[in-house]
Design a protein around this motif. Structure first.
Motif, PDB file in Angstrom:
ATOM      1  N   GLY A  88     -22.091  35.594  46.681  1.00 55.59           N
ATOM      2  CA  GLY A  88     -21.353  34.334  46.696  1.00 55.59           C
ATOM      3  C   GLY A  88     -20.120  34.318  45.818  1.00 55.59           C
TER       4      GLY A  88
ATOM      5  N   ALA B 142     -11.389  38.770  54.488  1.00 55.77           N
ATOM      6  CA  ALA B 142     -11.685  39.418  55.765  1.00 55.77           C
ATOM      7  C   ALA B 142     -11.603  40.937  55.652  1.00 55.77           C
TER       8      ALA B 142
ATOM      9  N   VAL C 200     -14.633  42.385  53.673  1.00 49.22           N
ATOM     10  CA  VAL C 200     -15.952  42.351  54.294  1.00 49.22           C
ATOM     11  C   VAL C 200     -15.997  43.201  55.564  1.00 49.22           C
TER      12      VAL C 200
ATOM     13  N   VAL D 253     -21.271  41.468  51.098  1.00 53.12           N
ATOM     14  CA  VAL D 253     -21.008  40.126  50.563  1.00 53.12           C
ATOM     15  C   VAL D 253     -22.067  39.753  49.532  1.00 53.12           C
TER      16      VAL D 253
ATOM     17  N   ILE E 279     -13.370  38.762  64.057  1.00 53.55           N
ATOM     18  CA  ILE E 279     -13.969  38.776  62.715  1.00 53.55           C
ATOM     19  C   ILE E 279     -15.463  38.446  62.798  1.00 53.55           C
ATOM     20  N   VAL E 280     -15.789  37.373  63.548  1.00 53.79           N
ATOM     21  CA  VAL E 280     -17.200  36.964  63.645  1.00 53.79           C
ATOM     22  C   VAL E 280     -18.023  38.054  64.326  1.00 53.79           C
TER      23      VAL E 280
ATOM     24  N   ILE F 291     -18.693  41.035  62.024  1.00 48.55           N
ATOM     25  CA  ILE F 291     -19.701  40.701  61.021  1.00 48.55           C
ATOM     26  C   ILE F 291     -21.087  40.601  61.652  1.00 48.55           C
ATOM     27  N   ALA F 292     -21.143  39.986  62.850  1.00 51.33           N
ATOM     28  CA  ALA F 292     -22.444  39.789  63.495  1.00 51.33           C
ATOM     29  C   ALA F 292     -23.074  41.125  63.865  1.00 51.33           C
ATOM     30  N   ILE F 293     -22.245  42.092  64.265  1.00 52.61           N
ATOM     31  CA  ILE F 293     -22.789  43.393  64.661  1.00 52.61           C
ATOM     32  C   ILE F 293     -23.125  44.226  63.429  1.00 52.61           C
ATOM     33  N   GLY F 294     -22.174  44.274  62.506  1.00 47.32           N
ATOM     34  CA  GLY F 294     -22.326  45.212  61.396  1.00 47.32           C
ATOM     35  C   GLY F 294     -23.052  44.641  60.191  1.00 47.32           C
ATOM     36  N   GLY F 295     -22.841  43.352  59.940  1.00 50.30           N
ATOM     37  CA  GLY F 295     -23.312  42.803  58.673  1.00 50.30           C
ATOM     38  C   GLY F 295     -24.748  42.346  58.715  1.00 50.30           C
ATOM     39  N   GLY F 296     -25.075  41.552  57.722  1.00 51.77           N
ATOM     40  CA  GLY F 296     -26.363  40.887  57.713  1.00 51.77           C
ATOM     41  C   GLY F 296     -27.513  41.742  57.227  1.00 51.77           C
ATOM     42  N   ARG F 297     -28.679  41.223  57.397  1.00 57.02           N
ATOM     43  CA  ARG F 297     -29.928  41.863  56.979  1.00 57.02           C
ATOM     44  C   ARG F 297     -29.949  42.195  55.497  1.00 57.02           C
TER      45      ARG F 297
ATOM     46  N   ALA G 104     -27.949  41.464  53.380  1.00 55.08           N
ATOM     47  CA  ALA G 104     -27.465  40.355  52.565  1.00 55.08           C
ATOM     48  C   ALA G 104     -28.613  39.480  52.075  1.00 55.08           C
ATOM     49  N   ALA G 105     -29.677  39.428  52.834  1.00 57.51           N
ATOM     50  CA  ALA G 105     -30.755  38.490  52.543  1.00 57.51           C
ATOM     51  C   ALA G 105     -31.581  38.889  51.310  1.00 57.51           C
TER      52      ALA G 105
END
Lengths: 326, 320
Positions: free
Chosen positions: A77, A262, A265, A271, A313-314, A317-323, A325-326
């Motif tokens: 954050g 942008a 990330v 992030v 951009i979205v 991020i949706a394909i590469g990012g996430g998981r 991050a949690a």
């Protein structure tokens, strides 16, 4: 490869791993694909121009992106919202101090970077004394600095000194000087992250603040350094941008806030903090610039260009990012 | 809220500090109004207050929208451009082809819900997703209204220029919005929603759907954002894609000013409404103090820092 026979020991001996590309390669590949599509559409015309423009403009994104990357890496954050204010203020100060004379280039640069770094220290003090997250601290300071830049830079129409303008728009050995500056800075950041106490502390801090503190890492100093470096790089970008575009303007930093986040990330920096990818910023900056160039070449309107940029951009991020991050 | 009701929650000597911290947004707003009134007593009237606070209504709505997102530990960097888009839709589609306009607004709010689902499903950083979305909203707004213009539908100007008896309109709206949101967040549904930001794991273990909570909050944020756009266009009577870009930072500042925190589902709707009003007043405040308007956004930053500093001092006093 595809047989039902048992593999002979010779085949097994070196365990075949799936090909793992470094994270920073992906945005670079995507940029290459976009460039290829542009060139196919234009029939190969203007390849050299597009490339050199892309590298020059990306260089400015990379310079602010490196600072934003350090801030984002320092923890979940964390974002520096004061980058546009630092760019505007540093650009205005540099132009005023240089006052169009070649002899004042270095003092002007020093004054602008000095002011930006003071902002960095102020940001750190706000974070520390008020115990607020960097995003709030930089939001508040950005509002004030933006006002200072407006009041200070009102009616300011000073051209950069000729030698400085020549440097910013010029090239060395065929490569734009801005790109060379950005490349040197990238190399320094890479080295600092890998080899210095500050770099290791920053990564540890981003992964687990408590653990880093308990391990005795100099956490506070790392935060201060990060704040100052981010503001300083934004200041440098402001000075170079003013030199490149023939003077400073009040809102010249505006687009760099969203762009700095942008490129960081999309470049593969986490992030959630704790993982930095300086090289990825280059690929992401080239990608963003080339997408706009491609949509321009296709003759699309400004509205469609904005929508496409946002959707890309979205999607990235949706394909590469996430998981993680949690 | 009396001191007696607070004593049940903690030792008596902390009451003053806690009460003071809770009242901080109200004190900031009162102080600012007091200075304005002392400089210009005529502002202390029905017309004066209406003029002073008119532009606060869309800011309050945008701030409450941001509050919904912050309640679940996310951050919305696209609210400013979303309000701009909704204002553009109102000034064009809603005016010329009302059915299409309503459909466009509903679709835009629906996209907010979908984004909430996407953020949840892929565990994405909301900052980056909404950052990308802000480009999409501005792009759509530019397509709908390439140059500033359009006209507000009459019913919107009527709603925003209505003169109720006794209470100035912006204050009436502020009270309705603040109390409404406060009661909603305190209700059983609101408690679940805040819980999704406060302790997601506990909530999930108790059998609640985090996905549903996030989508609900994003839908609420979208609706409040759309209302903000409608209110804005009702006041300005024409639209522009970039008219509300400042709202992004302003709304975050408003929530924080009002006592909200970035983590833990801690939000304070009434405080946020007061915070939004304080930030809107900063501009007029400077005019009354004879300070050039260049410093307007600087004053907003200064107010934010002062309130946060006071809060830090109070927090430390409480710890002792």
């Amino acid at each position: 490869m595809i047989t039902n026979d048992l593999p002979s020991p010779a085949d097994v001996a070196p365990p075949r791993r799936p090909l793992v590309l470094p994270v920073w390669v992906w945005p670079l590949l995507a940029a290459a694909v976009v460039l290829a599509m542009t060139l196919i559409y234009s029939g190969g015309r203007g390849a050299a121009d597009i490339m050199s423009a892309a590298v020059t403009f990306s260089a400015l994104f990379v310079i602010v992106g490196l600072g934003q990357m350090l801030v984002i890496t320092s923890g979940p954050g964390n974002v520096d919202l004061s980058i546009p204010a630092a760019i505007s203020l540093a650009g205005a100060i540099a132009m005023k101090v240089m006052d169009g004379s070649n002899g004042m280039i270095l003092p002007g640069l020093a004054a602008a970077l000095g002011a930006a770094m003071v902002l960095g220290v102020a940001n750190y003090l706000l974070i520390r004394l008020l115990r607020i997250p960097p995003i709030i601290a930089t939001l508040s300071s950005a509002l004030i600095v933006q006002s200072i830049a407006i009041a200070y830079g009102r009616g300011l129409k000073i051209k950069p000194p000729p030698a400085f303008a020549d440097f910013c728009t010029g090239r060395t050995l065929g490569v734009s000087n801005l790109a060379l500056v950005a490349a040197v800075l990238t190399a320094v950041v890479l080295l600092v992250l890998a080899r210095t106490v500050y770099g290791r502390t920053l990564l540890a801090l981003g992964q687990n603040q408590r653990a880093a503190r308990l391990a005795g890492a100099p956490v506070s100093r790392a935060r201060l350094t990060t704040s100052v470096v981010s503001a300083g790089l934004a200041g440098l970008c402001g000075v170079l941008l003013a030199g490149f575009s023939g003077g400073s303007s009040l809102n010249m930093g505006e687009e760099y806030l969203l762009a700095s986040i942008a490129v960081t990330v999309i470049g593969g920096t986490s992030v959630a903090g704790g993982r930095a990818e300086p090289l990825g910023i280059w690929g992401a900056a080239l990608l963003l610039f080339l997408i706009v160039t491609m949509l321009n070449t296709f003759g699309l309107s400004a509205g469609v260009r904005l929508i496409a940029t946002g959707v890309i951009i979205v999607t990235v991020i949706a394909i590469g990012g996430g998981r993680k991050a949690a | 809220m009396t001191a007696a009701s607070l004593t049940t929650r903690g030792p008596a000597r902390f009451d003053a500090v806690r009460l003071l911290r809770m009242l901080l947004p109200a004190i900031a707003l009162s102080l600012m109004l007091a200075v304005i009134f002392s400089q210009q007593p005529r502002a202390m009237s029905y017309v004066g207050l209406t003029l002073l606070l008119n532009l606060a209504v869309p800011v309050i709505l945008a701030t409450l929208s941001q509050l919904c997102i912050i309640a679940i530990n996310d951050l919305d960097l696209s609210i400013g451009s979303f309000v701009g888009l909704c204002a553009c839709i109102a000034a064009t589609l809603l005016k010329d082809t009302p059915l299409l306009g309503v459909a466009a607004l509903v679709a835009a709010v629906g996209v907010y819900g979908l984004v909430g689902a996407l953020v949840h499903w892929r565990a994405l950083p909301s900052i980056v997703v909404t950052l990308g979305l802000s480009f999409v909203w501005t792009g759509l707004a530019v397509l709908i209204l390439p140059t500033p213009g359009g006209r507000a539908p009459e019913f919107l100007t009527t709603v925003m220029k209505w003169k109720p008896d006794w209470v100035p309109l912006p204050i009436l709206y502020a009270v309705i919005l603040g109390l409404g949101m406060h009661l909603l967040m305190r209700s059983s549904v609101g408690t679940i929603l805040r819980g999704a930001g406060g302790n997601p794991k506990a909530l999930a273990n108790a059998g609640w759907s985090l996905l549903r909570a996030r989508v609900t909050l994003y839908l609420m944020a979208g609706m409040l954002g759309a209302l903000s756009g409608l209110a804005l266009v009702g006041l300005t009577t024409s639209g522009d894609a970039n008219m509300a870009l400042r709202y992004t930072l302003l709304s975050i500042a408003g929530v924080i000013l009002g006592g909200g925190e970035f983590t833990g589902g801690r939000v304070n709707p009434i405080g946020a409404v007061l915070g939004a009003m304080t930030l809107t007043l900063a501009g007029s405040f400077l005019t009354f103090m004879h300070i050039p308007p260049d410093w307007q956004i600087g004053a907003q930053g200064a107010i934010l820092i002062i309130v946060l500093a006071l809060r830090a001092v109070l927090n430390r006093a409480e710890e002792r």
